[in-house]
Design an enzyme around this catalytic site. Sequence first.
Site, PDB file in Angstrom:
ATOM      1  N   GLU A 189      -2.512   1.491   5.324  1.00 16.15           N
ATOM      2  CA  GLU A 189      -3.863   2.230   4.791  1.00 16.15           C
ATOM      3  C   GLU A 189      -3.542   3.904   5.029  1.00 16.15           C
ATOM      4  O   GLU A 189      -3.729   4.603   4.318  1.00 16.15           O
ATOM      5  CB  GLU A 189      -5.059   1.742   5.885  1.00 16.15           C
ATOM      6  N   HIS A 233     -13.809  -5.368  15.856  1.00 15.44           N
ATOM      7  CA  HIS A 233     -13.643  -5.859  14.460  1.00 15.44           C
ATOM      8  C   HIS A 233     -14.497  -6.818  14.110  1.00 15.44           C
ATOM      9  O   HIS A 233     -14.451  -7.887  14.562  1.00 15.44           O
ATOM     10  CB  HIS A 233     -12.208  -6.141  14.026  1.00 15.44           C
ATOM     11  N   PHE A 270      -7.827 -10.525   4.424  1.00 16.07           N
ATOM     12  CA  PHE A 270      -7.037 -11.609   4.252  1.00 16.07           C
ATOM     13  C   PHE A 270      -7.032 -12.011   3.007  1.00 16.07           C
ATOM     14  O   PHE A 270      -8.303 -12.252   2.404  1.00 16.07           O
ATOM     15  CB  PHE A 270      -7.134 -12.862   5.361  1.00 16.07           C
ATOM     16  N   LYS A 309     -14.101   1.406  14.217  1.00 18.91           N
ATOM     17  CA  LYS A 309     -13.694  -0.164  15.102  1.00 18.91           C
ATOM     18  C   LYS A 309     -13.257   0.181  16.419  1.00 18.91           C
ATOM     19  O   LYS A 309     -12.977  -0.633  17.206  1.00 18.91           O
ATOM     20  CB  LYS A 309     -12.642  -0.839  14.359  1.00 18.91           C
ATOM     21  N   CYS A 350     -12.511  -9.877   5.492  1.00 14.34           N
ATOM     22  CA  CYS A 350     -13.151  -8.617   6.450  1.00 14.34           C
ATOM     23  C   CYS A 350     -13.465  -7.611   5.200  1.00 14.34           C
ATOM     24  O   CYS A 350     -14.006  -6.751   5.811  1.00 14.34           O
ATOM     25  CB  CYS A 350     -11.872  -8.223   7.289  1.00 14.34           C
ATOM     26  N   HIS A 359     -10.674   1.416   7.081  1.00 14.58           N
ATOM     27  CA  HIS A 359     -10.925   0.052   7.611  1.00 14.58           C
ATOM     28  C   HIS A 359     -10.185   0.100   8.907  1.00 14.58           C
ATOM     29  O   HIS A 359     -10.727  -0.625   9.987  1.00 14.58           O
ATOM     30  CB  HIS A 359      -9.848  -0.694   6.547  1.00 14.58           C
TER      31      HIS A 359
END
Length: 407
Positions: A312, A336, A395, A331, A161, A301
């Site tokens: 985060e 996403h 990931f 998002k 991502c 993010h």
Amino acid sequence: MTRTDVAVTGLGLLTPAGVGVAATWERVCAGLPTAAPDPELADVPVPFSCRVPAFDPRAVIGPQVWRMDRFVHLAIAAALEAVADARLGPGAWDGARVGVVVGVGSDSKETCLRSGERFLNHDYEGVSPLTVPRGTVNAAAGEIGIALQALGPSLVVSTACASGATALGVARDLLLARRCDVVLAGGAEAPCHPFNSVCFSRMGALSTRVHDPAGASRPFDADRDGFVLAEGAGILVMERPEDARARRAPVHALLAGYGASTDGHHYAAAHPKGAGVERACDAALADAGIGYADVDHINAHGTSTPMNDRIEGETLHRLFGGHPPAVTSTKGVTGHTLGAAGAIEAALSVLTLQDQVIPPTANLDRLDPRIELDVVAKVPRPARLDVVASNSFGFGGHNAVLIMRRA
């Protein structure tokens, strides 16, 4: 302007918020979510997603769309818009000096699964001879090169991502190393396939808010329960500032810094203390020659997953000495888009700088009390903005942070 800045002279976007930059920006600023029931996902546990609306690839690209999977359609359409915005194209550049760097999180399932089913049924003649060229991740960069005669280095990067943001960082490096004069860079992903939905669902990563799809993507909200699968593409045209000035091109913003790191912790979970995020933030700011106090806004993010949003948030609160600048996660509107997210959000960061307004985080009704951030919600917030940081994490522990500066 510093010797490490590169100019963003073109933007192209296809997102669930709209086809094109203007449509996307309008809906993102309105904070209107795009998640909705998806007929193609009707038979799987999470039957909703965020799709690009009313996009006809044949009308944009031409009859050759037959040889491409959807993620490539999105990438080319975004590239065409970006190049037109930059007032460039095959007739206006030396193709050998034009590079392409596209971030893609995973290979396309569209053709590969169809051919795989036929293979498993021993229907070998039914396996498409285009399975490899259509489905592999490099198709996005290769087809952009063909469509626009961009004949310099052509790369696809895949850092889950973080892929779209990583692509922009690599593109900046190509320009600063003078290996290219123009680079088309960004990300593309079309993951709204039943197989992907089931796989992410089995991981527990997707929201299961089946009763309220529009409210499912809710970054930093106390009631978040996972992300919403989305498709999209974002392509930016980048040049060295002196080259943009020489051709009197409008400059949207400057990509001033890039930092990347790896958590080295877990194949899917973020480092619990945000150690990798901290290294990426430190590197990006050092690259831009600025400090934490110079950042005016963070495009987070913010995926809407319980653990990652908390990590985060806690990390940003710590890094900024307990007083982080205003934060948003777009998002909430777009869902996403995986490998495309970093590029789309970099483009939205450019627009934030250009319009001097921070778009809201959609569906943020009750901020998680563990997340001590000033998260913009409900309505856009006008602000004096000179520097924006855009975060992307993936990931495998991939982290990428971009620093955008007002032109």
